[in-house]
Scaffold this active site. Structure first.
Site, PDB file in Angstrom:
ATOM      1  N   GLN A   1      58.324 -53.740  23.340  1.00 52.98           N
ATOM      2  CA  GLN A   1      57.892 -54.329  22.070  1.00 52.98           C
ATOM      3  C   GLN A   1      59.027 -54.922  21.248  1.00 52.98           C
ATOM      4  O   GLN A   1      58.781 -55.732  20.357  1.00 52.98           O
ATOM      5  CB  GLN A   1      57.120 -53.287  21.259  1.00 52.98           C
ATOM      6  CG  GLN A   1      55.855 -52.821  21.973  1.00 52.98           C
ATOM      7  CD  GLN A   1      55.047 -51.833  21.152  1.00 52.98           C
ATOM      8  OE1 GLN A   1      55.220 -50.642  21.255  1.00 52.98           O
ATOM      9  NE2 GLN A   1      54.151 -52.340  20.309  1.00 52.98           N
TER      10      GLN A   1
ATOM     11  N   HIS B   1      53.041 -63.264  31.574  1.00 55.24           N
ATOM     12  CA  HIS B   1      53.390 -64.540  32.218  1.00 55.24           C
ATOM     13  C   HIS B   1      52.215 -65.126  32.992  1.00 55.24           C
ATOM     14  O   HIS B   1      52.064 -66.344  33.075  1.00 55.24           O
ATOM     15  CB  HIS B   1      54.592 -64.347  33.160  1.00 55.24           C
ATOM     16  CG  HIS B   1      55.854 -63.989  32.423  1.00 55.24           C
ATOM     17  ND1 HIS B   1      56.907 -63.317  33.006  1.00 55.24           N
ATOM     18  CD2 HIS B   1      56.216 -64.192  31.129  1.00 55.24           C
ATOM     19  CE1 HIS B   1      57.864 -63.132  32.099  1.00 55.24           C
ATOM     20  NE2 HIS B   1      57.464 -63.650  30.950  1.00 55.24           N
TER      21      HIS B   1
ATOM     22  N   ASP C   1      59.269 -61.711  26.081  1.00 51.12           N
ATOM     23  CA  ASP C   1      60.485 -62.201  26.747  1.00 51.12           C
ATOM     24  C   ASP C   1      61.725 -62.046  25.869  1.00 51.12           C
ATOM     25  O   ASP C   1      62.792 -61.677  26.342  1.00 51.12           O
ATOM     26  CB  ASP C   1      60.336 -63.691  27.124  1.00 51.12           C
ATOM     27  CG  ASP C   1      59.355 -63.896  28.265  1.00 51.12           C
ATOM     28  OD1 ASP C   1      58.775 -62.892  28.734  1.00 51.12           O
ATOM     29  OD2 ASP C   1      59.166 -65.061  28.686  1.00 51.12           O
TER      30      ASP C   1
ATOM     31  N   ARG D   1      63.205 -42.689  17.324  1.00 53.77           N
ATOM     32  CA  ARG D   1      62.481 -42.575  18.591  1.00 53.77           C
ATOM     33  C   ARG D   1      62.388 -43.957  19.226  1.00 53.77           C
ATOM     34  O   ARG D   1      61.817 -44.879  18.635  1.00 53.77           O
ATOM     35  CB  ARG D   1      61.073 -42.004  18.352  1.00 53.77           C
ATOM     36  CG  ARG D   1      60.193 -42.054  19.570  1.00 53.77           C
ATOM     37  CD  ARG D   1      58.813 -41.421  19.374  1.00 53.77           C
ATOM     38  NE  ARG D   1      58.027 -41.624  20.577  1.00 53.77           N
ATOM     39  CZ  ARG D   1      56.911 -42.355  20.662  1.00 53.77           C
ATOM     40  NH1 ARG D   1      56.384 -42.905  19.580  1.00 53.77           N
ATOM     41  NH2 ARG D   1      56.305 -42.508  21.816  1.00 53.77           N
TER      42      ARG D   1
ATOM     43  N   HIS E   1      56.959 -45.890  27.991  1.00 55.42           N
ATOM     44  CA  HIS E   1      56.089 -46.483  26.971  1.00 55.42           C
ATOM     45  C   HIS E   1      55.497 -47.771  27.561  1.00 55.42           C
ATOM     46  O   HIS E   1      55.723 -48.865  27.055  1.00 55.42           O
ATOM     47  CB  HIS E   1      56.865 -46.729  25.680  1.00 55.42           C
ATOM     48  CG  HIS E   1      56.006 -46.865  24.450  1.00 55.42           C
ATOM     49  ND1 HIS E   1      56.164 -46.076  23.328  1.00 55.42           N
ATOM     50  CD2 HIS E   1      54.968 -47.697  24.158  1.00 55.42           C
ATOM     51  CE1 HIS E   1      55.273 -46.424  22.406  1.00 55.42           C
ATOM     52  NE2 HIS E   1      54.536 -47.416  22.883  1.00 55.42           N
TER      53      HIS E   1
ATOM     54  N   ASN F   1      54.285 -41.906  26.579  1.00 58.32           N
ATOM     55  CA  ASN F   1      53.626 -42.295  25.342  1.00 58.32           C
ATOM     56  C   ASN F   1      52.153 -42.576  25.616  1.00 58.32           C
ATOM     57  O   ASN F   1      51.824 -43.483  26.381  1.00 58.32           O
ATOM     58  CB  ASN F   1      54.244 -43.561  24.752  1.00 58.32           C
ATOM     59  CG  ASN F   1      53.562 -43.955  23.453  1.00 58.32           C
ATOM     60  OD1 ASN F   1      53.692 -43.256  22.447  1.00 58.32           O
ATOM     61  ND2 ASN F   1      52.783 -45.038  23.469  1.00 58.32           N
ATOM     62  N   GLU F   2      51.279 -41.767  25.017  1.00 59.96           N
ATOM     63  CA  GLU F   2      49.845 -42.033  24.989  1.00 59.96           C
ATOM     64  C   GLU F   2      49.214 -42.325  26.342  1.00 59.96           C
ATOM     65  O   GLU F   2      48.711 -43.440  26.574  1.00 59.96           O
ATOM     66  CB  GLU F   2      49.545 -43.213  24.064  1.00 59.96           C
ATOM     67  CG  GLU F   2      49.983 -43.006  22.637  1.00 59.96           C
ATOM     68  CD  GLU F   2      49.529 -44.145  21.727  1.00 59.96           C
ATOM     69  OE1 GLU F   2      49.021 -45.152  22.242  1.00 59.96           O
ATOM     70  OE2 GLU F   2      49.685 -44.021  20.513  1.00 59.96           O
TER      71      GLU F   2
ATOM     72  N   ASN G   1      50.715 -39.047  17.965  1.00 57.07           N
ATOM     73  CA  ASN G   1      50.538 -40.356  17.341  1.00 57.07           C
ATOM     74  C   ASN G   1      49.192 -40.358  16.636  1.00 57.07           C
ATOM     75  O   ASN G   1      48.150 -40.123  17.263  1.00 57.07           O
ATOM     76  CB  ASN G   1      50.546 -41.478  18.385  1.00 57.07           C
ATOM     77  CG  ASN G   1      51.921 -41.702  18.983  1.00 57.07           C
ATOM     78  OD1 ASN G   1      52.897 -41.041  18.600  1.00 57.07           O
ATOM     79  ND2 ASN G   1      52.018 -42.629  19.923  1.00 57.07           N
TER      80      ASN G   1
ATOM     81  N   TYR H   1      46.830 -42.510  13.639  1.00 56.45           N
ATOM     82  CA  TYR H   1      46.710 -43.662  12.750  1.00 56.45           C
ATOM     83  C   TYR H   1      45.416 -43.670  11.949  1.00 56.45           C
ATOM     84  O   TYR H   1      45.381 -44.175  10.831  1.00 56.45           O
ATOM     85  CB  TYR H   1      46.739 -44.975  13.553  1.00 56.45           C
ATOM     86  CG  TYR H   1      48.064 -45.329  14.169  1.00 56.45           C
ATOM     87  CD1 TYR H   1      48.469 -44.782  15.388  1.00 56.45           C
ATOM     88  CD2 TYR H   1      48.913 -46.238  13.545  1.00 56.45           C
ATOM     89  CE1 TYR H   1      49.680 -45.132  15.963  1.00 56.45           C
ATOM     90  CE2 TYR H   1      50.131 -46.595  14.116  1.00 56.45           C
ATOM     91  CZ  TYR H   1      50.514 -46.042  15.324  1.00 56.45           C
ATOM     92  OH  TYR H   1      51.716 -46.397  15.881  1.00 56.45           O
TER      93      TYR H   1
ATOM     94  N   GLU I   1      54.255 -41.082  15.801  1.00 54.04           N
ATOM     95  CA  GLU I   1      53.870 -42.402  15.284  1.00 54.04           C
ATOM     96  C   GLU I   1      52.812 -42.239  14.208  1.00 54.04           C
ATOM     97  O   GLU I   1      51.904 -41.420  14.334  1.00 54.04           O
ATOM     98  CB  GLU I   1      53.264 -43.316  16.375  1.00 54.04           C
ATOM     99  CG  GLU I   1      54.248 -43.923  17.332  1.00 54.04           C
ATOM    100  CD  GLU I   1      53.581 -44.829  18.377  1.00 54.04           C
ATOM    101  OE1 GLU I   1      52.545 -45.448  18.074  1.00 54.04           O
ATOM    102  OE2 GLU I   1      54.103 -44.904  19.497  1.00 54.04           O
TER     103      GLU I   1
HETATM  104  C1  PNW Z   1      50.074 -47.141  19.499  1.00 52.56           C
HETATM  105  N1  PNW Z   1      44.173 -44.886  18.094  1.00 52.56           N
HETATM  106  O1  PNW Z   1      48.859 -47.052  20.214  1.00 52.56           O
HETATM  107  C2  PNW Z   1      51.186 -47.480  20.505  1.00 52.56           C
HETATM  108  O2  PNW Z   1      51.857 -46.314  20.929  1.00 52.56           O
HETATM  109  C3  PNW Z   1      52.217 -48.467  20.020  1.00 52.56           C
HETATM  110  O3  PNW Z   1      52.938 -49.027  21.112  1.00 52.56           O
HETATM  111  C4  PNW Z   1      51.539 -49.552  19.196  1.00 52.56           C
HETATM  112  O4  PNW Z   1      52.450 -50.547  18.806  1.00 52.56           O
HETATM  113  C5  PNW Z   1      50.878 -48.865  18.011  1.00 52.56           C
HETATM  114  O5  PNW Z   1      49.853 -48.039  18.486  1.00 52.56           O
HETATM  115  C6  PNW Z   1      50.276 -49.831  17.001  1.00 52.56           C
HETATM  116  O6  PNW Z   1      49.251 -50.602  17.563  1.00 52.56           O
HETATM  117  C7  PNW Z   1      47.705 -46.531  19.633  1.00 52.56           C
HETATM  118  O7  PNW Z   1      43.309 -44.408  18.868  1.00 52.56           O
HETATM  119  C8  PNW Z   1      46.689 -46.117  20.464  1.00 52.56           C
HETATM  120  O8  PNW Z   1      43.951 -44.847  16.905  1.00 52.56           O
HETATM  121  C9  PNW Z   1      45.533 -45.553  19.975  1.00 52.56           C
HETATM  122  C10 PNW Z   1      45.357 -45.430  18.624  1.00 52.56           C
HETATM  123  C11 PNW Z   1      46.344 -45.854  17.786  1.00 52.56           C
HETATM  124  C12 PNW Z   1      47.516 -46.402  18.279  1.00 52.56           C
END
Ligand code: PNW
Length: 477
Positions: free
Chosen positions: A26, A46, A59, A84, A129, A173-174, A314, A316, A383
């Site tokens: 990223q 690509h 890129d 991180r 990741h 990661n996830e 993580n 959100y 996150e």
């Molecule tokens: C994260 N959800 O993914 C990723 O780890 C990051 O790479 C990404 O940039 C970030 O989100 C922001 O988009 C997620 O279920 C996957 O709420 C799932 C969820 C949230 C974020």
């Protein structure tokens, strides 16, 4: 939770660690520079530009490969205690295999670590990741069981070079995201086979995780380091007080979090019983001779149980869960296996990501669910953040962080063992299929300029106050 500064109601304990996060694909760019091999996201962006917003690629991204000192300067400005970041597997091993080590790749991460340590910033490293070497995807990627051995070999190379200085490690990661979106869906590598490849992916990721954890325990524990995994957990709130919606929400938590948490953090280990039972039953009704969910050997169950020194979380957003119709289609699907209906409340404040609505109280519930379900493991929030339109005066990001940190603070008062918080993200970056259109950065990046100039937002200044006092600032002006 003891206050460290008089006057503010919301203070975190003295050893609570504040940081920010990024991921290799990223931000780094330099996709084919200095011996780096091709990753599945290089191949995907690509060959399928139409699947990425504005046909963008990683890129060059924020060009962080060429901006180690500049990025560390931002971290110093923020006053973070940890950073991180992730390592690009194909930058270290261009073919994915450990017979051919790219010394330039090692040097890049080694210098980054040295710069961080020179500035008293604790490096926290994610091994994976999402940027799998394309050559390993050509063998089936995470659906091929042999990948657990290759991941072990890769991890060993990284530990060999960095475990003298890096003490906090995350294997993955996830897994939910990349197994579901990548193997079950149409993100790289676009397996597009829900209810089948996603389970194979999850199975091999878990096996690979256990292998690496046990190898670290045996050969690198003496370095004083610790190994964990990062799981994403959107809180699953029942859509109503009806018993069937309450039950549906718990099924959703088991499928979306328990899938990876239960084998590692529950005392019994293995997949959640409800997952095993539902997928087995539905597979049989679809005429399969056996469950589409693979089965762990007893040895694997034992090796996975307790294979994480802490939980990287993580978080959100929050979702609403209602009971499903119970209808079963001949075509396998993760969603039919789960059998619930997931939505969000249209009243919850929106952001620039369709999936992300602002629901701070869900964070407290998610943390307490982890405490109760898995015997209060140490949690590091790896996150949390929000996407907004491009602006310097990002009041809503400040409010988002303040709201979620208050909820986290409440959860700590409830008894949750939370050790730190990591904001996503340091800088605007390549948001996978959303390209550069979703901006999560405390710092803006001028993508129209070759120098990719970074500038602090209001939220960066706010975060800098927070890291210095460990108390939520009362004002942000
Ligand atoms: C994260 N959800 O993914 C990723 O780890 C990051 O790479 C990404 O940039 C970030 O989100 C922001 O988009 C997620 O279920 C996957 O709420 C799932 C969820 C949230 C974020």
């Amino acid at each position: 939770v003891e206050a460290t500064r008089a006057g503010s109601e919301v203070c975190f304990p003295p050893h609570f660690t504040f940081g920010v996060a990024t991921a290799a694909y990223q931000i780094e760019g330099a996709w084919n520079v200095s011996g780096k091999g091709e990753s599945i996201w290089d191949r995907y962006t690509h060959t399928h530009p139409e699947r990425i917003f504005d046909h963008k690629t990683g890129d060059v991204a924020a060009d962080s490969y060429h901006k180690v000192k500049e990025d560390v300067r931002l971290l110093v400005e923020l006053g973070v205690h940890h950073y991180r970041f992730s390592i690009s597997w194909p930058r270290i091993l261009p073919t994915g295999l450990s017979n051919d080590i790219n010394e330039d790749g090692i040097r890049y991460y080694s210098e980054l670590v040295d710069h961080l340590l020179a500035n008293n910033i604790v490096p926290m490293v994610t091994l994976y990741h999402w940027d799998l070497p394309q050559s390993l995807q050509d063998l089936g990627g995470w659906t091929n069981p042999i990948i657990a051995e290759y991941f072990h070999d890769y991890a060993k190379v990284v530990f060999e070079h960095l475990s003298d200085r890096v003490k906090v490690w995350f294997t993955f990661n996830e897994p939910l995201s990349f197994c579901q979106e990548g193997y079950g869906g149409t993100d790289a590598p676009a397996g597009n086979s829900s209810g089948f490849e996603d389970y194979l992916c999850g199975h091999n990721v878990l096996r690979a995780h256990a292998n690496v954890y046990r190898m670290f325990e045996r050969d690198y524990r003496h370095t004083g380091g610790a190994v964990g995994i990062v799981l994403d957990f959107a809180w699953m709130e029942p859509a109503s007080t009806a018993a069937e919606d309450q039950k549906a929400a718990e099924i959703a938590r088991q499928f979306q979090f328990g899938w990876f948490a239960h084998p590692i953090f529950s005392p019994e280990g293995d997949y959640p019983p409800v997952m095993k039972q539902r997928i087995n039953e539905i597979s049989k009704r679809q005429n399969f001779p056996r469950s589409r969910l693979p089965v762990f050997t007893q040895e694997e169950v034992v090796s996975l149980r307790g294979s994480s020194d802490f939980l990287g979380l993580n978080h959100y957003t929050t979702r609403l869960v209602a009971a499903g119709s119970g209808k079963i289609y001949p075509q396998p699907s993760f969603y039919t296996d789960m059998g619930v209906v997931i939505t969000q409340n249209p009243d919850w404040p929106r952001t620039n990501s369709t999936w992300l609505r602002v629901v701070p109280w869900g964070f407290r519930r998610a943390l307490n669910y982890i405490r109760v379900s898995y015997n209060n493991p140490p949690v590091l929030v790896t996150e949390n953040g929000v996407s907004l339109p491009r602006m310097t005066h990002d009041v809503r990001r400040v409010q988002y962080a303040a709201g979620y940190l208050r909820a986290l603070h409440e959860a700590m008062k409830d008894g949750c063992d939370v050790r730190g918080y990591t904001h996503w993200s340091l800088i605007n970056n390549f948001e996978w299929t959303r390209g550069y259109s979703e901006r999560f950065g405390l710092y803006d990046v001028e993508y129209a300029s070759a120098s990719r100039t970074r500038s602090p937002r209001l939220s960066a200044r706010y975060y800098a106050k927070l890291t210095r006092t460990r108390c939520l600032p009362n004002t942000w002006e």
